[in-house]
Design an enzyme around this catalytic site. Sequence first.
Site, PDB file in Angstrom:
ATOM      1  N   LYS A 184       0.838  -1.096  -0.051  1.00  0.00           N
ATOM      2  CA  LYS A 184       0.105   0.095  -0.106  1.00  0.00           C
ATOM      3  C   LYS A 184       0.579   1.099  -0.095  1.00  0.00           C
ATOM      4  CE  LYS A 184      -1.615   2.383   3.350  1.00  0.00           C
ATOM      5  NZ  LYS A 184      -1.465   3.827   2.754  1.00  0.00           N
ATOM      6  N   ALA A 186       1.472   5.220   0.183  1.00  0.00           N
ATOM      7  CA  ALA A 186       1.153   6.470   1.023  1.00  0.00           C
ATOM      8  C   ALA A 186      -0.173   7.137   0.324  1.00  0.00           C
ATOM      9  CB  ALA A 186       2.130   7.505   1.322  1.00  0.00           C
ATOM     10  N   THR A 241       3.511   5.208  13.753  1.00  0.00           N
ATOM     11  CA  THR A 241       3.068   3.975  13.027  1.00  0.00           C
ATOM     12  C   THR A 241       3.517   2.958  13.325  1.00  0.00           C
ATOM     13  OG1 THR A 241       2.246   5.655  11.151  1.00  0.00           O
ATOM     14  CG2 THR A 241       2.162   3.331  10.789  1.00  0.00           C
ATOM     15  N   GLU A 259      11.147   0.534   9.009  1.00  0.00           N
ATOM     16  CA  GLU A 259      12.344   1.842   8.643  1.00  0.00           C
ATOM     17  C   GLU A 259      11.677   2.998   9.206  1.00  0.00           C
ATOM     18  OE1 GLU A 259      15.257   1.380   7.655  1.00  0.00           O
ATOM     19  OE2 GLU A 259      15.094  -0.784   6.960  1.00  0.00           O
ATOM     20  N   CYS A 293      14.848  10.733   5.579  1.00  0.00           N
ATOM     21  CA  CYS A 293      15.059  10.282   6.942  1.00  0.00           C
ATOM     22  C   CYS A 293      16.641  10.248   7.280  1.00  0.00           C
ATOM     23  CB  CYS A 293      14.364   8.850   7.348  1.00  0.00           C
ATOM     24  SG  CYS A 293      14.791   7.871   5.842  1.00  0.00           S
ATOM     25  N   GLU A 389      12.094  14.878  14.790  1.00  0.00           N
ATOM     26  CA  GLU A 389      12.240  14.892  13.195  1.00  0.00           C
ATOM     27  C   GLU A 389      11.211  16.063  12.713  1.00  0.00           C
ATOM     28  OE1 GLU A 389      12.746  11.463   9.977  1.00  0.00           O
ATOM     29  OE2 GLU A 389      10.768  11.546  11.412  1.00  0.00           O
TER      30      GLU A 389
HETATM   31  P1  NAD Z   1       3.179   7.515   8.473  1.00  0.00           P
HETATM   32  O1  NAD Z   1       3.791   6.406   9.369  1.00  0.00           O
HETATM   33  O2  NAD Z   1       1.904   8.302   8.797  1.00  0.00           O
HETATM   34  O3  NAD Z   1       2.672   6.938   7.028  1.00  0.00           O
HETATM   35  C1  NAD Z   1       3.508   6.235   6.289  1.00  0.00           C
HETATM   36  C2  NAD Z   1       2.758   4.957   5.912  1.00  0.00           C
HETATM   37  O4  NAD Z   1       1.918   4.051   6.906  1.00  0.00           O
HETATM   38  C3  NAD Z   1       1.539   5.460   4.805  1.00  0.00           C
HETATM   39  O5  NAD Z   1       1.342   4.652   3.788  1.00  0.00           O
HETATM   40  C4  NAD Z   1       0.132   5.567   5.595  1.00  0.00           C
HETATM   41  O6  NAD Z   1      -0.863   5.225   5.192  1.00  0.00           O
HETATM   42  C5  NAD Z   1       0.787   4.133   6.597  1.00  0.00           C
HETATM   43  N1  NAD Z   1      -0.110   3.911   7.566  1.00  0.00           N
HETATM   44  C6  NAD Z   1      -0.506   4.892   8.580  1.00  0.00           C
HETATM   45  N2  NAD Z   1      -1.005   4.499   9.732  1.00  0.00           N
HETATM   46  C7  NAD Z   1      -1.125   3.124   9.477  1.00  0.00           C
HETATM   47  C8  NAD Z   1      -1.465   1.917  10.349  1.00  0.00           C
HETATM   48  N3  NAD Z   1      -2.210   2.305  11.329  1.00  0.00           N
HETATM   49  N4  NAD Z   1      -1.472   0.956   9.888  1.00  0.00           N
HETATM   50  C9  NAD Z   1      -0.689   0.563   8.548  1.00  0.00           C
HETATM   51  N5  NAD Z   1      -0.209   1.616   7.903  1.00  0.00           N
HETATM   52  C10 NAD Z   1      -0.414   2.832   8.361  1.00  0.00           C
HETATM   53  O7  NAD Z   1       4.440   8.407   8.174  1.00  0.00           O
HETATM   54  P2  NAD Z   1       4.282   9.629   7.238  1.00  0.00           P
HETATM   55  O8  NAD Z   1       4.663  10.696   8.372  1.00  0.00           O
HETATM   56  O9  NAD Z   1       3.472   9.906   6.066  1.00  0.00           O
HETATM   57  O10 NAD Z   1       5.839   9.676   6.559  1.00  0.00           O
HETATM   58  C11 NAD Z   1       6.981  10.196   7.099  1.00  0.00           C
HETATM   59  C12 NAD Z   1       7.889   9.381   8.086  1.00  0.00           C
HETATM   60  O11 NAD Z   1       8.348   8.294   7.318  1.00  0.00           O
HETATM   61  C13 NAD Z   1       8.866  10.144   8.523  1.00  0.00           C
HETATM   62  O12 NAD Z   1       9.014  10.091   9.733  1.00  0.00           O
HETATM   63  C14 NAD Z   1      10.200   9.766   7.870  1.00  0.00           C
HETATM   64  O13 NAD Z   1      11.365   9.817   8.548  1.00  0.00           O
HETATM   65  C15 NAD Z   1       9.911   8.202   7.660  1.00  0.00           C
HETATM   66  N6  NAD Z   1      10.683   7.553   6.915  1.00  0.00           N
HETATM   67  C16 NAD Z   1      11.592   6.682   6.822  1.00  0.00           C
HETATM   68  C17 NAD Z   1      12.509   6.247   5.949  1.00  0.00           C
HETATM   69  C18 NAD Z   1      13.614   5.378   6.452  1.00  0.00           C
HETATM   70  O14 NAD Z   1      13.876   4.653   5.370  1.00  0.00           O
HETATM   71  N7  NAD Z   1      13.638   5.037   7.730  1.00  0.00           N
HETATM   72  C19 NAD Z   1      12.198   6.537   4.784  1.00  0.00           C
HETATM   73  C20 NAD Z   1      11.222   7.529   4.423  1.00  0.00           C
HETATM   74  C21 NAD Z   1      10.215   7.797   5.472  1.00  0.00           C
END
Ligand code: NAD
Length: 486
Positions: A184, A186, A241, A259, A293, A389
């Site tokens: 899935k 985003a 999450t 990640e 990140c 962050e």
């Molecule tokens: P988020 O956790 O809100 O969303 C990420 C994904 O998780 C989306 O697809 C969202 O729909 C899904 N999601 C949200 N709640 C969920 C649930 N309860 N069950 C299953 N899926 C769910 O994060 P965000 O704010 O949209 O993304 C940015 C974050 O991602 C930042 O904190 C960033 O650092 C992190 N990130 C980390 C890496 C890495 O490699 N470590 C890479 C990119 C982004």
Amino acid sequence: MATATEKKTKVLELKNLIGGELTDSADGQMEDVVNPANGEVIARSPLSGAEDVDRAVSAARKAAGDWGKTTPAERQALMLKLADAFEQRGNEIAELESLDAGKPLHTTLEEEIAPMVDQLRFFAGAARLLEGKSAGEYMEGRTSYIRREPIGVCAQITPWNYPLMMAVWKIGPALAAGNAIVLKPAETTPVTTLGILGEMLAEIYPPGVANLIGGHGEPAGSTLVTHPEVDFVSLTGSPETGKWIAKAASDSLKRVHLELGGKAPVVVFDDADMGAVAETIAGTGYFNAGQDCTAATRVLAGKKVYDDVVSGLAEQAGTYKTGDTFDPETVLGPLNSERQRDRVEGFLERKPKGAEIVAGGNRPDLPGYFLEATVVSGPGQDSEMIQQEIFGPVITVQPFDDEAKAIEWANGTKYGLAASVWTRDVGRATRVSGALKFGCVWVNDHIPFVSEMPHGGFKQSGYGKDLSMYSLEDYTEVKHVMVNHA
Ligand code: NAD
């Protein structure tokens, strides 16, 4: 070159990929997807619910058995086809990714397409190199050996900052190791995953091996990751999450691969080669508008070079041109959403006492969710700006007294994804990189990654590795077989 607005010709109707068919969501619900550079609707994406999740997981389960029995050579051949398809459609991918995620087109073309093709080719080859570590007679009359087997059905959730590249980092090792997947993307950035990857997977892979569903974290994501027929969950996303998923997975003891965020320290010692420091830090701190990140956004500078680092970064920030993301002069795109820009601005509004915004901090006069390249000097170690962050184009700079303090502060957040050390002293570089509690440490550089080396965090940045043989191993079970031939 056409502007981003001119380039968008029609609103794309995105589909789920379930059991080899490109299909609408079960109840037909759709949602608009906008270009964050100008707020225009570029696509409509399916809003999946429990029925879609169930159909996708069932299709994956049905396909997993035969797919898991394919030879590594067969899996390699399909993944090489996928890599070729990425290469052939590179320009189209870059344009759509730029429209969807607000990235400057030239950086997507230069920094994302070739790496994704290389990563898929790496995993294609890696499929043939999976091995058990030992085989032999460890007890008289018995031969033992190790098998690495696919786990089964993997649920994969991607974020919005590198939508398609994060999908590649997940499907690459999962499919190479013989798993079936349901991924899935985003909700704000589904266009390249559902619009292009879906078509490619439908054409190249047997039905059900790779499934894609659009939708939000709730209900699509949460229903997917808690589905009883899912064996393994992989998320790239926020720590919140990640923690929710880890807790939810504990009910069935599904394996989890996380990640999560980062807060990369950039430790600049007084003896660093200052020629390249400001330019490299700005280049890697403002890349993707700081929504990375591993972004080089938390600078710690020795007392003697602190003023030069601050002024050098402020000068660099002034050169970061915002604007139409299809203009080759644009280097800084918008934030991914209004919510994200509001969040980043909140950190600036609440800046701690003693901190000063020395460059940027304002919204340019543009229609999208832009924010100027920003430098903040002097926030304290305990301030939220240092501890949380920000995930935007904001670089902070703190002065430190000595090596011990630099290490203490660098390690002094809950994150542990990436860090860099800048010094000409080999002994110090070795000592400090050993003391830093991060999954990746660069010396005199920041951000480059290669397919052969792992990417993944310590501490609350998560666990499990992307890229490299380590990620392929993460997507397998280790089985010991003992044959009694006495
Ligand atoms: P988020 O956790 O809100 O969303 C990420 C994904 O998780 C989306 O697809 C969202 O729909 C899904 N999601 C949200 N709640 C969920 C649930 N309860 N069950 C299953 N899926 C769910 O994060 P965000 O704010 O949209 O993304 C940015 C974050 O991602 C930042 O904190 C960033 O650092 C992190 N990130 C980390 C890496 C890495 O490699 N470590 C890479 C990119 C982004």
